[in-house]
Design an enzyme around this catalytic site. Structure first.
Site, PDB file in Angstrom:
ATOM      1  N   SER A 192       4.832   2.457   7.657  1.00  0.00           N
ATOM      2  CA  SER A 192       4.384   1.337   6.824  1.00  0.00           C
ATOM      3  C   SER A 192       5.526   0.795   5.973  1.00  0.00           C
ATOM      4  O   SER A 192       6.193   1.555   5.271  1.00  0.00           O
ATOM      5  CB  SER A 192       3.252   1.770   5.890  1.00  0.00           C
ATOM      6  OG  SER A 192       2.051   1.839   6.585  1.00  0.00           O
TER       7      SER A 192
ATOM      8  N   HIS B 167       0.811  -1.219   0.000  1.00  0.00           N
ATOM      9  CA  HIS B 167       0.000   0.000   0.000  1.00  0.00           C
ATOM     10  C   HIS B 167       0.849   1.276   0.000  1.00  0.00           C
ATOM     11  O   HIS B 167       0.325   2.360  -0.198  1.00  0.00           O
ATOM     12  CB  HIS B 167      -1.022  -0.016   1.153  1.00  0.00           C
ATOM     13  CG  HIS B 167      -0.483   0.229   2.526  1.00  0.00           C
ATOM     14  ND1 HIS B 167      -0.363  -0.759   3.473  1.00  0.00           N
ATOM     15  CD2 HIS B 167      -0.041   1.355   3.127  1.00  0.00           C
ATOM     16  CE1 HIS B 167       0.129  -0.245   4.590  1.00  0.00           C
ATOM     17  NE2 HIS B 167       0.322   1.033   4.405  1.00  0.00           N
TER      18      HIS B 167
ATOM     19  N   ASP C 206       0.190  -7.862   2.414  1.00  0.00           N
ATOM     20  CA  ASP C 206       0.353  -6.479   1.968  1.00  0.00           C
ATOM     21  C   ASP C 206       1.831  -6.132   1.947  1.00  0.00           C
ATOM     22  O   ASP C 206       2.287  -5.303   2.702  1.00  0.00           O
ATOM     23  CB  ASP C 206      -0.430  -5.566   2.936  1.00  0.00           C
ATOM     24  CG  ASP C 206      -0.352  -4.106   2.546  1.00  0.00           C
ATOM     25  OD1 ASP C 206       0.263  -3.810   1.509  1.00  0.00           O
ATOM     26  OD2 ASP C 206      -0.894  -3.270   3.285  1.00  0.00           O
TER      27      ASP C 206
END
Lengths: 149, 248
Positions: free
Chosen positions: B165, B41, B87
């Site tokens: 992230s 992402h 992810d």
């Protein structure tokens, strides 16, 4: 490069009640923002039932109608029950919002318009396509799933 | 307490930015010749395309290694590998051969109570920020994008923020990577308010896959975004309306 996202289960498991939205399955859909946009649709599962609240617009008669818990507020927007759901038509007979529950999956039909006549979302081939935001697909408690602003 | 490990590992933590999709995150180098792991992402965004949801990858990935920017390439062949449900994504920086890198540990040996460190570039920091905590739980939970699939997940009390992230979770004893910083729940659920961060916890087999990708320079390495589902490729990116979305 881009890929289409299909067949994802967003905050829902197979076998649970879900809406088919943009080729994915979800427990919740909100298109538009309450009190901000001139179009609005909320689809949710409550007490094991599919519940819809909406502001739908008929571009021909230029009239709005609120849908509150599956019922249109104005009688001119005709609601017709079907075997597995219902359809709500405009004065001129255009299907604006249709619901069809097949097993645990709820399919949406019809077209949601903005006040300038633009199609915001529409049912097509057992799917419901979203053309503009804001939109939220999936909701669990305070968590939202996919959000388009 | 963790001075040695931090000193050894920070050099291999990178900042990733994708100006074309207005995204920023972290990543870590896993080989001398420039393979980098991050979250999918971080390098992609969601868009509406002709009524459907589209995952659109950045075409301008910049990997900042110790302050030096290099272009990054998403190592991907969509016609090859079946997508898996995590992810994370693998990137490559070309033309390098002596980068510091992190070793991938054995995630199966991770236990609740173990000390860990989360590294990355949160918020607008230009330096690696280290937070520490313990592994609060190792569990399976529905993927944040596709409930059909369960993700192995590490819950930790180490704080991660926007920008973390894709950064590594490092085991404080071994100094090896045991997870990928992925989600923070501070905005979404009162129960988890500033308590829990979610880090993906790929299984040992996933790390084997990653090692193979690096070792054999496999061309097909689509390993991201949690959809082990059918996907179709969109022929014309140019037709994509500028309507952006994301996982909240």
């Amino acid at each position: 490069m881009s890929v289409l996202m299909k067949d994802s289960y967003i905050f829902v498991q197979p076998g649970q009640k879900a809406f088919k939205i943009a080729s994915n399955f979800t427990n919740y859909l909100e298109i538009g923002a309450k009190g901000i946009t001139d179009f609005y649709l909320e689809a949710k599962v409550e007490n094991d039932e599919f519940i819809f609240n909406a502001i739908i617009y008929d571009p021909k008669s230029k009239e709005f109608c609120r849908i509150i818990n599956n019922f249109p507020e104005k009688s001119e927007f005709r609601k017709e029950m079907t075997l597995y759901g219902y359809n709500i038509f405009s004065k001129t007979g255009e299907l604006l919002l249709g619901i069809e529950a097949q097993g645990e999956i709820c399919y949406l039909k019809g077209k949601i318009y903005s006040a300038n006549g633009e199609v915001v979302a529409e049912g097509k081939d057992n799917d419901y396509l979203i053309y503009r935001g804001p939109a939220t697909i999936g909701k669990l408690g305070n968590s939202r799933g996919i959000v388009f602003t | 307490m963790y001075r040695d490990i931090v000193k050894k590992t920070t050099q291999a933590v990178v900042m990733i930015s994708c100006p074309d999709i207005n995204s920023k995150g972290s990543g870590f180098i896993i080989s001398q010749d420039g393979y980098v792991i991050t979250n999918n992402h971080v390098v992609s965004e969601l868009k509406l395309h002709q009524g459907n949801i589209c995952l659109s990858y950045s075409s301008n990935i910049i990997i900042s290694i110790n302050g030096t920017d290099s272009p990054g390439r998403l190592v991907i062949d969509p016609n090859g590998f079946p997508p898996v449900v995590y992810d994370y994504a693998i990137l490559k920086v070309e033309g390098v051969n002596d980068l510091p890198f992190l070793e991938l540990g054995n995630p199966d040996e991770v236990m609740p109570g173990d000390n860990i460190l989360c590294l990355g570039y949160p918020l607008d920091f230009k330096d690696v920020i280290v937070t520490d905590g313990i592994i609060s739980a190792v569990l399976r939970r529905p993927s944040h994008i596709n409930s059909l699939h369960q993700l192995r997940t590490v819950v930790t009390n180490a704080i991660i923020h926007f920008g973390n992230s894709g950064g590594p979770m490092i085991h404080a004893d071994s100094g090896k990577v045991v997870g990928i910083n992925t989600l923070s729940h501070e905005l979404s659920d009162v129960l988890y308010n500033r308590l829990a961060s979610w880090c993906q916890h790929p299984g040992a087999s996933d790390f084997v896959l990653i090692r193979d990708i690096v070792k054999y320079s496999l061309k097909y390495t689509y390993v991201g975004f949690n959809h082990a589902v059918s996907i179709e490729h969109v022929a014309n990116d140019a037709a994509m309306p500028n309507l952006k979305g994301g996982i909240k």
